[in-house]
Design a protein around this motif. Structure first.
Motif, short mmCIF file in Angstrom:
data_model
loop_
_atom_site.label_atom_id
_atom_site.label_comp_id
_atom_site.label_asym_id
_atom_site.label_seq_id
_atom_site.Cartn_x
_atom_site.Cartn_y
_atom_site.Cartn_z
N ASP A 138 0.81 -1.22 0.00
CA ASP A 138 0.00 0.00 0.00
C ASP A 138 0.85 1.27 0.00
O ASP A 138 0.34 2.38 0.22
N SER A 139 2.15 1.14 -0.27
CA SER A 139 3.03 2.30 -0.32
C SER A 139 2.65 3.20 -1.51
O SER A 139 2.03 2.77 -2.48
N ASP A 140 3.05 4.49 -1.43
CA ASP A 140 2.79 5.41 -2.54
C ASP A 140 3.92 5.38 -3.57
O ASP A 140 3.92 6.15 -4.52
N LEU A 142 6.00 4.32 -6.80
CA LEU A 142 5.48 3.95 -8.12
C LEU A 142 5.50 2.44 -8.33
O LEU A 142 4.61 1.89 -8.98
N THR A 143 6.51 1.76 -7.79
CA THR A 143 6.57 0.31 -7.94
C THR A 143 5.37 -0.35 -7.27
O THR A 143 4.74 -1.24 -7.83
N ALA A 144 5.04 0.08 -6.06
CA ALA A 144 3.88 -0.47 -5.36
C ALA A 144 2.59 -0.17 -6.12
O ALA A 144 1.69 -1.01 -6.20
N ILE A 145 2.50 1.02 -6.69
CA ILE A 145 1.29 1.39 -7.44
C ILE A 145 1.14 0.48 -8.66
O ILE A 145 0.05 -0.02 -8.96
N ALA A 146 2.23 0.25 -9.40
CA ALA A 146 2.17 -0.59 -10.60
C ALA A 146 1.73 -2.01 -10.26
O ALA A 146 0.91 -2.61 -10.96
N VAL A 147 2.28 -2.58 -9.18
CA VAL A 147 1.92 -3.94 -8.79
C VAL A 147 0.49 -3.99 -8.26
O VAL A 147 -0.29 -4.88 -8.59
N ARG A 148 0.15 -3.00 -7.45
CA ARG A 148 -1.18 -2.98 -6.83
C ARG A 148 -2.29 -2.83 -7.87
O ARG A 148 -3.34 -3.46 -7.77
N GLU A 149 -2.04 -1.99 -8.89
CA GLU A 149 -3.08 -1.70 -9.88
C GLU A 149 -2.92 -2.51 -11.17
O GLU A 149 -3.65 -2.29 -12.13
N ASN A 150 -1.93 -3.42 -11.21
CA ASN A 150 -1.73 -4.26 -12.41
C ASN A 150 -1.58 -3.43 -13.68
O ASN A 150 -2.19 -3.72 -14.71
N ARG A 151 -0.76 -2.38 -13.64
CA ARG A 151 -0.61 -1.56 -14.84
C ARG A 151 0.85 -1.14 -15.03
O ARG A 151 1.62 -1.03 -14.07
N VAL A 164 5.37 12.98 -9.03
CA VAL A 164 6.01 11.72 -8.68
C VAL A 164 6.15 11.64 -7.16
O VAL A 164 6.62 12.59 -6.52
N PRO A 165 5.72 10.52 -6.53
CA PRO A 165 5.87 10.39 -5.07
C PRO A 165 7.31 10.62 -4.63
O PRO A 165 8.25 10.32 -5.34
N ALA A 166 7.43 11.16 -3.42
CA ALA A 166 8.75 11.52 -2.92
C ALA A 166 9.68 10.32 -2.84
O ALA A 166 10.88 10.43 -3.10
#
Length: 899
Positions: A138-140, A142-151, A164-166
């Motif tokens: 659930d981190s902000d 970008l890697t976590a976002i890509a895995v979490r949202e499958n994109r 871009v997240p810090a």
């Protein structure tokens, strides 16, 4: 620069300027036409050189990508049990082929993202990465976002982008990159991690596609390792269970060898763990066995054993709970009993599980496993320990029964016989059931014995002893319900032993009306797996005579052995199935790697594997050809050969195969009556005996290009594993198609490049003679474009003069003599091409458009040539002549050949 006159000529590619060549002189005055023409020639040669380099680099880049993907497939094939070499190969190839700063492979495990592989990371980046990972999903970042949202996430100018997240910007600044590409590794709609690559500049579309291929290959590797490990784990557990059962059968009167074998097997299967076994004796809890390093074990045993099995101890807590007790963190869990906490501290445990030894509604002891680090145990590990605890209970019960009386000895002998049958019947339950029910009825003084297996809300007869044929027939036709109307149904419903002393005085009993066998006393013992009844062991007596606790306990032991046999068969079948699936996919991968230029061997391997694993009538690879679905490969039984007549089918939603392709998802039809297809196809399916249908789409870049189709003779339900397996076959077919396509494109590009290079060599060797160049041009054109002949005409005074000609085959087409001229008009293809300043192709010159190419049509009829292509020779929109290609069959030239 002090020049007074300037000449500049553009370098044009496809009519668009890509550069300029300039010449300056110190004296004034116009440049002569010859010098202008010469400079124009230099400009054209520069364009040729630029195009050569571009084509060469594109071909080189494609070959490098193909080599990298092939190398990774080889690593996958050579590492079925370890995904790390695959990750290492992927991150190294990603950096090399994408000209990247660094790359990493990220995996998802337990809600955390872990770095599984990295390449070329600078020290500054490593320091930041070690602080960020393991990273919560659930981190902000970008890697976590890509895995979490499958994109896929592609970002440029990371260091300066405020959106871009810090955390991501910090890593970019630390390592000096500006562009980031994150491609998730997705399997069945769920991310298993991601491939992360960074560059100083933006990624190209080719690089993005390559990284997606790497991500797909990583998913294949992860899935291979998972299947391999599951199979290996199941085999190891099966072997350990068999070893313990072997010791049980050889230690009928002494449980200690069984205890020793159990703790040894546990320690081996759990890895880096310590195992102990306690039993409850007359004086309390005693230490019965241990395996692994226990630093203060002897002191702890001397000071603490025997002791009462109260809930203050881990064993007492597990016996009280009647299930496996799990303490993921002994010193961080407030529910851990204080006595148990002190014991774990003495033995060096941080995580532990305790399985109770339960029999006759009382606790006999426990078996426990401890780890020196905080690492929770999985559900599979707890189930495995529970299996060992059941085996320990069997050993204790066996020894107790053997040592008590002659009756116990007889019972133990029967138990040993059953265990021997179990050990010999790893894939067949019937001998085990027959032996169990006969021994139970004989030793417990029952006239009739039966074993039932549960099927939803029904209990179906699996084995019978001492029952008349009439009674067996009645039970088979009148399935017992899982309710309170029978002892069998009650036992399954309550998941516990049911003892009905007299059915005639039991107000709830009602199975069968008037008992056919005149039975009176019944005992039903459930076959329990994970607390659920999977069957029932039932004994009948014709007279009212209650079963003793010892007899009931014996039946319960037999029920446990029946469950062990059922589990053995299930594990054996699952292991066999997993091995067969793994073997089939490995065979197909081997065929893929050995057939880079031909999909047919892969298709045939796929249909053979599908027939072997699924059985049935036929299996086929179906491909979309225009608006139809055609057979690419099929394997069938003699009866199933008629299924071939179903195809080709129109690509519509009227058929299940059509919907599979159009909807891009699997079609599962367990009953052929639900098959949807045109009436003629339905009739063929009926005549072929099709009972069930299963299909999976072949997807390439989101588009369905075909399907893998199964026709089975019997009606059958398919589980998710079978659907996933067929989809794996479909994915492998797509991989083979892509491999062949990439190989052919690379081969074609190399052939074009070679032809161009050969012509350029002739140009360089003939600076003052154009004829060798024209001869080289027509010979390469005929060969590369698969033409029967090629002719080059030069236009002079509105007349075409033949200057060069090449015949690819001895009986090639002819056109006049070298001195013959042809007028410039639209009666010929080369005339139309020159007048229109564009290529002209006629698929069949013997039947051209009305009123066009009349001269060409007459000559085509006389010389028997059909498909013809004319391309003008143009310089600055001035026509110098034309090249003419011809074929003796109607087969149009492709766009690439025209280009």
């Amino acid at each position: 620069a002090q020049y007074l006159s300037l000449l500049a000529v553009p370098m044009l590619l496809g009519g668009q300027p890509i550069g300029v060549i300039g010449v300056a002189r110190q004296e004034p005055g116009e440049f002569p036409p010859q010098m202008i023409s010469l400079l124009q020639t230099f400009a054209d040669q520069a364009v040729i050189a630029i195009e050569n380099v571009r084509l060469f680099n594109e071909t080189k880049e494609a070959l490098e990508r193909q080599t990298a993907t092939a190398d990774i497939l080889k690593v996958i094939a050579s590492s079925p049990s370890d995904v790390q070499p695959v990750f290492d190969a992927i991150v190294q190839s990603a950096v090399r082929l994408c000209d990247a700063v660094y790359s990493a492979a990220i995996t998802l495990d337990g809600g955390l993202l872990h770095i599984a592989g990295m390449h070329n990371w600078p020290a500054e980046g490593l320091a930041v990465a070690q602080r960020l990972f393991p990273m919560p999903l659930d981190s902000d970042h970008l890697t976590a976002i890509a895995v979490r949202e499958n994109r896929v996430i592609h970002r440029d100018h990371l260091q300066d982008d405020p959106d871009v997240p810090a955390t991501s910007r910090e890593l970019a600044i630390a390592t000096g990159y500006q562009s980031l590409m994150i491609v998730p590794m997705v399997r069945e709609g769920r991310s298993q991690g991601a491939i992360v690559v960074t560059r100083k500049s933006a990624f190209s579309n080719n690089q993005i596609a390559l990284l997606q291929t790497f991500a797909d290959q990583a998913v294949i590797a992860i899935e291979n390792v998972r299947l391999f490990n599951e199979t290996k784990e199941a085999l190891e557990q099966q072997k350990a269970s068999a070893e313990v059962l072997g010791v049980i059968s050889n230690s009928i009167s002494d449980a200690q060898p069984v205890f020793d074998k159990i703790v040894e097997s546990c320690a081996r299967l759990f890895g880096e763990s310590r195992v102990g076994l306690n039993v409850i004796g007359d004086d309390g809890m005693v230490y019965a066995g241990a395996y692994g390093p226990f630093p203060e074990a002897e002191t702890f045993k001397r000071e603490n054993f025997p002791h009462p099995a109260t809930t203050e101890s881990a064993t007492g807590a597990a016996i009280h709970a009647r299930h496996v007790v799990h303490y993921p963190d002994v010193f961080g869990d407030p529910d851990v009993p204080e006595y148990a906490r002190r014991g774990c501290e003495k033995m060096g445990f941080r995580s532990t599980i305790i399985a109770p030894l339960l029999a006759e509604d009382r606790g006999l002891g426990s078996i426990f496993v401890g780890r020196g680090v905080v690492r929770p145990f999985t559900d599979k590990e707890m189930a495995l320990l529970n299996t060992f605890s059941n085996q320990a209970v069997i050993a204790i019960q066996n020894a107790r029964l053997f040592n008590e009386t002659k009756e116990a000895l007889e019972q133990q002998t029967a138990t040993a016989e059953v265990l021997q049958v179990i050990s010999r019947s790893t894939f067949d339950l019937q001998p085990v059931f027959d032996t169990l029910v006969e021994n139970a009825a004989r030793l417990c003084g029952a006239q009739t014995g039966m074993i039932f297996q549960r099927d939803g809300t029904l209990m179906r007869l699996a084995a019978a002893y001492g029952a008349s044929d009439r009674f067996v027939e009645f039970v088979e036709k009148n399935n017992i319900l899982v309710d309170r109307s029978s002892a069998t149904g009650r036992s399954a419903l309550d998941a516990r032993t049911t003892h009905v002393v007299d059915v005639m005085s039991d107000p709830e009993y009602g199975y069968g009306g008037q008992p056919l066998e005149n039975y009176r006393t019944i005992v039903g013992v459930p076959l329990l797996r994970d607390g659920q009844a999977v069957g029932v062991f039932t004994l009948w007596r014709h007279q009212v005579a209650a079963f003793t606790p010892r007899q009931i306990a014996l039946v319960e032991t037999f029920a446990d052995q029946a469950v062990i046999a059922i589990e053995n068969v299930r594990l054996f079948n699952e292991t066999k199935e997993a091995l067969e699936r793994q073997t089939a996919t490995a065979e197909i991968l081997r065929v893929i790697s050995s057939s880079p230029t031909d999909t047919q061997p892969v298709f045939e391997a796929i249909v053979r594997g599908a027939m072997r694993l699924f059985g049935g009538l036929s299996a086929g690879v179906m491909m979309v050809r225009g608006d139809r679905i055609e057979v690419a490969a099929i394997a069938a039984t003699p009866e199933g050969e008629r299924v071939r007549d179903l195809f080709p089918l129109p690509l519509t939603r009227e058929s299940n195969t059509g919907r599979t392709i159009l909807d891009r998802q699997a079609q599962v039809v367990p009953d052929s009556q639900a098959l949807e297809m045109p009436e003629y196809a339905r009739e063929i399916a009926r005549k072929s005996g099709v009972g069930a249908y299963l299909s999976a789409p072949m997807l390439r870049e989101g588009a369905a290009i075909g399907a893998i189709v199964l026709f089975l003779s019997e009606r059958r339900a398919f589980d998710s594993k079978q659907v996933a397996l067929l989809q794996t076959f479909a994915d492998q077919a797509v991989i083979a198609i892509e491999n062949v396509r990439l190989f052919n494109e690379t081969k074609e590009a190399l052939e074009r490049q070679t032809a161009t290079a050969e012509v350029l060599q002739v140009i360089s060797r003939s600076p003052d003679d154009v004829q060798p160049v024209l001869d080289a041009v027509v010979s390469r054109a005929a060969r590369i474009c698969d033409s029967d002949d090629a002719v080059l005409f030069v236009l002079e005074s509105d007349q075409f003069w033949r200057r060069a000609r090449f015949q690819l085959v001895p009986d090639a087409l002819t056109i006049g003599s070298a001195g013959t001229t042809i007028a410039l008009d639209r009666s010929t293809l080369m005339g139309a091409a020159v007048l229109d300043r564009a290529p002209v192709q006629v698929e069949d010159l013997q039947n051209p458009p009305a009123g066009m190419y009349e001269y060409g049509r007459k000559r085509a009829t006389n010389m028997n040539h059909r498909t013809t292509l004319a391309v003008p020779l143009l310089r600055e929109n001035t026509a110098l002549g034309a090249i003419l290609l011809r074929r003796k069959e109607v087969r149009p030239f492709t766009d690439k050949q025209i280009a």
